[in-house]
Design a protein around this motif. Structure first.
Motif, PDB file in Angstrom:
ATOM      1  N   ASN A   1       6.144  -1.167  -9.648  1.00  0.00           N
ATOM      2  CA  ASN A   1       6.694  -1.704 -10.830  1.00  0.00           C
ATOM      3  C   ASN A   1       5.992  -3.084 -11.029  1.00  0.00           C
ATOM      4  OD1 ASN A   1       8.495  -3.619  -9.714  1.00  0.00           O
ATOM      5  ND2 ASN A   1       9.654  -1.811  -9.011  1.00  0.00           N
ATOM      6  N   GLY A   2       6.466  -3.573 -12.357  1.00  0.00           N
ATOM      7  CA  GLY A   2       5.961  -5.051 -12.773  1.00  0.00           C
ATOM      8  C   GLY A   2       6.773  -5.988 -12.493  1.00  0.00           C
ATOM      9  N   SER A   3       7.833  -5.676 -11.409  1.00  0.00           N
ATOM     10  CA  SER A   3       8.541  -7.048 -10.995  1.00  0.00           C
ATOM     11  C   SER A   3       8.748  -6.912  -9.449  1.00  0.00           C
ATOM     12  CB  SER A   3       9.929  -7.096 -11.666  1.00  0.00           C
ATOM     13  OG  SER A   3      10.446  -5.529 -11.508  1.00  0.00           O
ATOM     14  N   PRO A   4       7.737  -6.816  -8.785  1.00  0.00           N
ATOM     15  CA  PRO A   4       7.810  -6.894  -7.272  1.00  0.00           C
ATOM     16  C   PRO A   4       8.476  -8.291  -6.860  1.00  0.00           C
ATOM     17  CG  PRO A   4       5.362  -7.275  -7.786  1.00  0.00           C
ATOM     18  CD  PRO A   4       6.229  -7.068  -9.055  1.00  0.00           C
ATOM     19  N   SER A   5       9.078  -8.117  -5.881  1.00  0.00           N
ATOM     20  CA  SER A   5       9.614  -9.288  -5.049  1.00  0.00           C
ATOM     21  C   SER A   5       8.497 -10.015  -3.955  1.00  0.00           C
ATOM     22  CB  SER A   5      10.868  -9.068  -4.307  1.00  0.00           C
ATOM     23  OG  SER A   5      10.425  -8.247  -3.043  1.00  0.00           O
ATOM     24  N   ARG A   6       8.539 -11.100  -3.662  1.00  0.00           N
ATOM     25  CA  ARG A   6       7.506 -11.785  -2.892  1.00  0.00           C
ATOM     26  C   ARG A   6       7.493 -11.080  -1.464  1.00  0.00           C
ATOM     27  NH1 ARG A   6       6.181 -16.953  -3.574  1.00  0.00           N
ATOM     28  NH2 ARG A   6       8.222 -17.284  -4.264  1.00  0.00           N
ATOM     29  N   ALA A   7       8.704 -10.525  -1.021  1.00  0.00           N
ATOM     30  CA  ALA A   7       8.965  -9.810   0.194  1.00  0.00           C
ATOM     31  C   ALA A   7       8.235  -8.356   0.386  1.00  0.00           C
ATOM     32  CB  ALA A   7      10.169  -9.571   0.811  1.00  0.00           C
ATOM     33  N   GLU A   8       8.209  -7.824  -0.972  1.00  0.00           N
ATOM     34  CA  GLU A   8       7.636  -6.453  -1.368  1.00  0.00           C
ATOM     35  C   GLU A   8       6.193  -6.480  -1.368  1.00  0.00           C
ATOM     36  OE1 GLU A   8       8.839  -2.671  -4.002  1.00  0.00           O
ATOM     37  OE2 GLU A   8       8.971  -4.633  -4.928  1.00  0.00           O
ATOM     38  N   LEU A   9       5.640  -7.578  -1.999  1.00  0.00           N
ATOM     39  CA  LEU A   9       4.331  -7.740  -2.080  1.00  0.00           C
ATOM     40  C   LEU A   9       3.744  -8.182  -0.466  1.00  0.00           C
ATOM     41  CD1 LEU A   9       3.829 -10.239  -5.183  1.00  0.00           C
ATOM     42  CD2 LEU A   9       2.749  -7.869  -4.841  1.00  0.00           C
ATOM     43  N   GLN A  10       4.186  -8.535  -0.105  1.00  0.00           N
ATOM     44  CA  GLN A  10       3.855  -9.038   1.639  1.00  0.00           C
ATOM     45  C   GLN A  10       3.919  -7.697   2.374  1.00  0.00           C
ATOM     46  OE1 GLN A  10       2.832 -12.127   2.902  1.00  0.00           O
ATOM     47  NE2 GLN A  10       2.471 -11.075   4.837  1.00  0.00           N
ATOM     48  N   ARG A  11       4.976  -6.794   1.898  1.00  0.00           N
ATOM     49  CA  ARG A  11       5.022  -5.626   2.888  1.00  0.00           C
ATOM     50  C   ARG A  11       4.113  -4.603   2.395  1.00  0.00           C
ATOM     51  NH1 ARG A  11       7.507  -1.039   1.641  1.00  0.00           N
ATOM     52  NH2 ARG A  11       8.418  -2.202  -0.039  1.00  0.00           N
ATOM     53  N   LEU A  12       3.897  -4.542   1.220  1.00  0.00           N
ATOM     54  CA  LEU A  12       2.903  -3.441   0.704  1.00  0.00           C
ATOM     55  C   LEU A  12       1.556  -3.762   1.191  1.00  0.00           C
ATOM     56  CD1 LEU A  12       4.306  -3.088  -2.978  1.00  0.00           C
ATOM     57  CD2 LEU A  12       4.641  -1.380  -0.900  1.00  0.00           C
ATOM     58  N   PHE A  13       1.092  -5.083   1.059  1.00  0.00           N
ATOM     59  CA  PHE A  13      -0.194  -5.561   1.504  1.00  0.00           C
ATOM     60  C   PHE A  13      -0.385  -5.160   2.979  1.00  0.00           C
ATOM     61  CE2 PHE A  13      -2.733  -8.844   3.459  1.00  0.00           C
ATOM     62  CZ  PHE A  13      -4.077  -8.558   3.065  1.00  0.00           C
ATOM     63  N   GLU A  14       0.585  -5.451   3.720  1.00  0.00           N
ATOM     64  CA  GLU A  14       0.423  -5.295   5.249  1.00  0.00           C
ATOM     65  C   GLU A  14       0.364  -4.014   5.642  1.00  0.00           C
ATOM     66  OE1 GLU A  14       3.693  -7.592   7.025  1.00  0.00           O
ATOM     67  OE2 GLU A  14       2.855  -9.567   6.930  1.00  0.00           O
ATOM     68  N   ALA A  15       1.185  -3.196   4.843  1.00  0.00           N
ATOM     69  CA  ALA A  15       1.040  -1.647   5.298  1.00  0.00           C
ATOM     70  C   ALA A  15      -0.371  -1.110   4.662  1.00  0.00           C
ATOM     71  CB  ALA A  15       2.160  -0.880   4.430  1.00  0.00           C
ATOM     72  N   ALA A  16      -0.843  -1.474   3.611  1.00  0.00           N
ATOM     73  CA  ALA A  16      -2.025  -1.093   3.074  1.00  0.00           C
ATOM     74  C   ALA A  16      -3.248  -1.803   4.150  1.00  0.00           C
ATOM     75  CB  ALA A  16      -2.475  -1.678   1.504  1.00  0.00           C
ATOM     76  N   TYR A  17      -2.997  -2.714   4.353  1.00  0.00           N
ATOM     77  CA  TYR A  17      -4.277  -3.321   5.438  1.00  0.00           C
ATOM     78  C   TYR A  17      -3.956  -2.406   6.667  1.00  0.00           C
ATOM     79  CZ  TYR A  17      -7.322  -6.946   7.527  1.00  0.00           C
ATOM     80  OH  TYR A  17      -8.006  -7.485   8.135  1.00  0.00           O
ATOM     81  N   HIS A  18      -2.886  -2.298   7.266  1.00  0.00           N
ATOM     82  CA  HIS A  18      -2.766  -1.598   8.556  1.00  0.00           C
ATOM     83  C   HIS A  18      -3.458  -0.141   8.300  1.00  0.00           C
ATOM     84  CE1 HIS A  18      -0.938   0.706  11.787  1.00  0.00           C
ATOM     85  NE2 HIS A  18      -1.132  -0.261  12.527  1.00  0.00           N
ATOM     86  N   LEU A  19      -2.861   0.707   7.163  1.00  0.00           N
ATOM     87  CA  LEU A  19      -3.517   1.879   7.062  1.00  0.00           C
ATOM     88  C   LEU A  19      -4.915   1.983   6.846  1.00  0.00           C
ATOM     89  CD1 LEU A  19      -2.661   4.914   6.059  1.00  0.00           C
ATOM     90  CD2 LEU A  19      -2.644   4.091   3.731  1.00  0.00           C
ATOM     91  N   ARG A  20      -5.688   1.124   6.348  1.00  0.00           N
ATOM     92  CA  ARG A  20      -7.223   0.996   6.230  1.00  0.00           C
ATOM     93  C   ARG A  20      -7.752   0.640   7.526  1.00  0.00           C
ATOM     94  NH1 ARG A  20     -10.600   3.636   4.726  1.00  0.00           N
ATOM     95  NH2 ARG A  20      -9.221   3.685   2.720  1.00  0.00           N
ATOM     96  N   PHE A  21      -7.288  -0.413   8.150  1.00  0.00           N
ATOM     97  CA  PHE A  21      -8.136  -1.190   9.173  1.00  0.00           C
ATOM     98  C   PHE A  21      -7.498  -1.014  10.531  1.00  0.00           C
ATOM     99  CE2 PHE A  21      -9.046  -3.683   5.478  1.00  0.00           C
ATOM    100  CZ  PHE A  21     -10.605  -3.303   5.468  1.00  0.00           C
ATOM    101  N   ARG A  22      -6.055  -0.362  10.737  1.00  0.00           N
ATOM    102  CA  ARG A  22      -5.475  -0.083  11.959  1.00  0.00           C
ATOM    103  C   ARG A  22      -5.093  -1.507  12.702  1.00  0.00           C
ATOM    104  NH1 ARG A  22      -2.804   4.221  10.685  1.00  0.00           N
ATOM    105  NH2 ARG A  22      -4.073   5.880   9.964  1.00  0.00           N
ATOM    106  N   VAL A  23      -5.016  -2.758  11.926  1.00  0.00           N
ATOM    107  CA  VAL A  23      -4.866  -3.864  12.493  1.00  0.00           C
ATOM    108  C   VAL A  23      -3.723  -4.512  11.912  1.00  0.00           C
ATOM    109  CG1 VAL A  23      -5.969  -6.326  12.943  1.00  0.00           C
ATOM    110  CG2 VAL A  23      -7.292  -4.075  13.256  1.00  0.00           C
ATOM    111  N   GLU A  24      -2.846  -5.216  12.863  1.00  0.00           N
ATOM    112  CA  GLU A  24      -1.720  -6.248  12.106  1.00  0.00           C
ATOM    113  C   GLU A  24      -1.980  -7.705  12.206  1.00  0.00           C
ATOM    114  OE1 GLU A  24       1.692  -5.003  13.882  1.00  0.00           O
ATOM    115  OE2 GLU A  24       1.828  -2.865  13.002  1.00  0.00           O
TER     116      GLU A  24
END
Length: 279
Positions: free
Chosen positions: A153-176
């Motif tokens: 949605n158009g009102s993500p929290s800071r924590a939600e942005l961090q979580r979504l990015f880390e999840a997308a990054y791990h899904l693509r590169f398998r790295v944390e």
């Protein structure tokens, strides 16, 4: 005679291979810059020349499937008639996520959505729905490539942005990378006005269809050597198609080259689906 002691056929093949490598490189560059792996997708072949090169490009890119619409040569024009209206917006912030005021993020997304809805509302076109899609282009601080992250949605929290990015990054590169800060580069909104659906099967000429694939002729075609390839007229192919390459499929607006080892099937919308052999 061809230069460098090559036969005419070998020289022509070399030219085509060089062209395909350049085109494949462009596809890789665009895809990888968005964090997408071409091997996860089908290659959509349209235009008069697209189906000529599509299977060879898919093989070069290790793309598993090629989709060729019923009328490739008029796909662009058809798209202007049936495609949804779309307004895309990008705002660059380029700041570490923990430094950004979250109200600024919400305000940017809201302004982009409002402007998109205003512009689409001014169009004199019948729509069934208007919706918005939100995303952010993010990276870890110090990296150069971006990863696009879909937002709910158009009102993500800071924590939600961090979580979504880390999840997308791990899904693509398998790295944390838990100790490296995230950087918010761009905020994006796409406002989409949906048009009524069109029945694409209306593009299929059913009158001349046959019960089985019967070649109109046989032609010598160069696939790393001369191969006798059957030549089909597309409008005569059965609607339930299963065809093994090599083959040439001709139609009014393009010529389709099917390399040896590839399997061609069809769907209810008249698309040809080529399963690309990477052996």
């Amino acid at each position: 005679a061809a230069p460098l002691g090559l036969s005419v056929e070998q020289a022509a093949e070399a030219v085509v291979q060089i062209a395909n490598v350049h085109m494949a490189g462009a596809i890789r560059m665009v895809s990888i810059s968005m964090g997408a792996d071409p091997r996860d997708f089908a290659l959509f072949a349209f235009g008069g020349a697209g189906p000529l090169h599509a299977v060879a490009l898919a093989r070069e890119l290790a793309v598993p499937k090629v989709l060729i619409p019923a009328r490739p040569g008029i796909t662009n024009a058809l798209g202007c008639v049936v495609a949804d209206l779309r307004q895309d917006f990008v705002r660059t912030l380029n700041q570490p996520l923990d430094h950004i005021e979250i109200d600024t993020v919400h305000g940017v997304l809201a302004d982009q959505e409002a402007e998109g809805r205003r512009l689409i509302g001014a169009e004199n076109i019948r729509l069934t729905n208007v919706r918005a899609e939100y995303s952010a282009d993010m990276q870890f601080v110090g990296q150069t490539h971006l990863l696009r992250v879909a937002l709910p949605n158009g009102s993500p929290s800071r924590a939600e942005l961090q979580r979504l990015f880390e999840a997308a990054y791990h899904l693509r590169f398998r790295v944390e990378l838990p100790t490296i800060k995230a950087n918010l580069v761009n905020l994006n909104v796409s406002v989409i006005g949906e048009r009524p659906e069109m029945d694409l099967s209306a593009l299929i000429d059913r009158a001349g269809r046959r019960n089985e694939a019967v070649p109109a002729s046989v032609r010598a075609v160069w696939f790393n050597g001369w191969v006798e390839a059957p030549v089909y007229w597309r409008d005569h192919l059965p609607l339930q198609l299963s065809l093994q390459g090599p083959a040439i499929i001709e139609q009014m607006d393009t010529t389709i080259v099917i390399e040896p080892g590839c399997l061609v099937t069809s769907d209810s919308d008249g698309n040809l689906i080529v399963q690309v052999s990477h052996a």
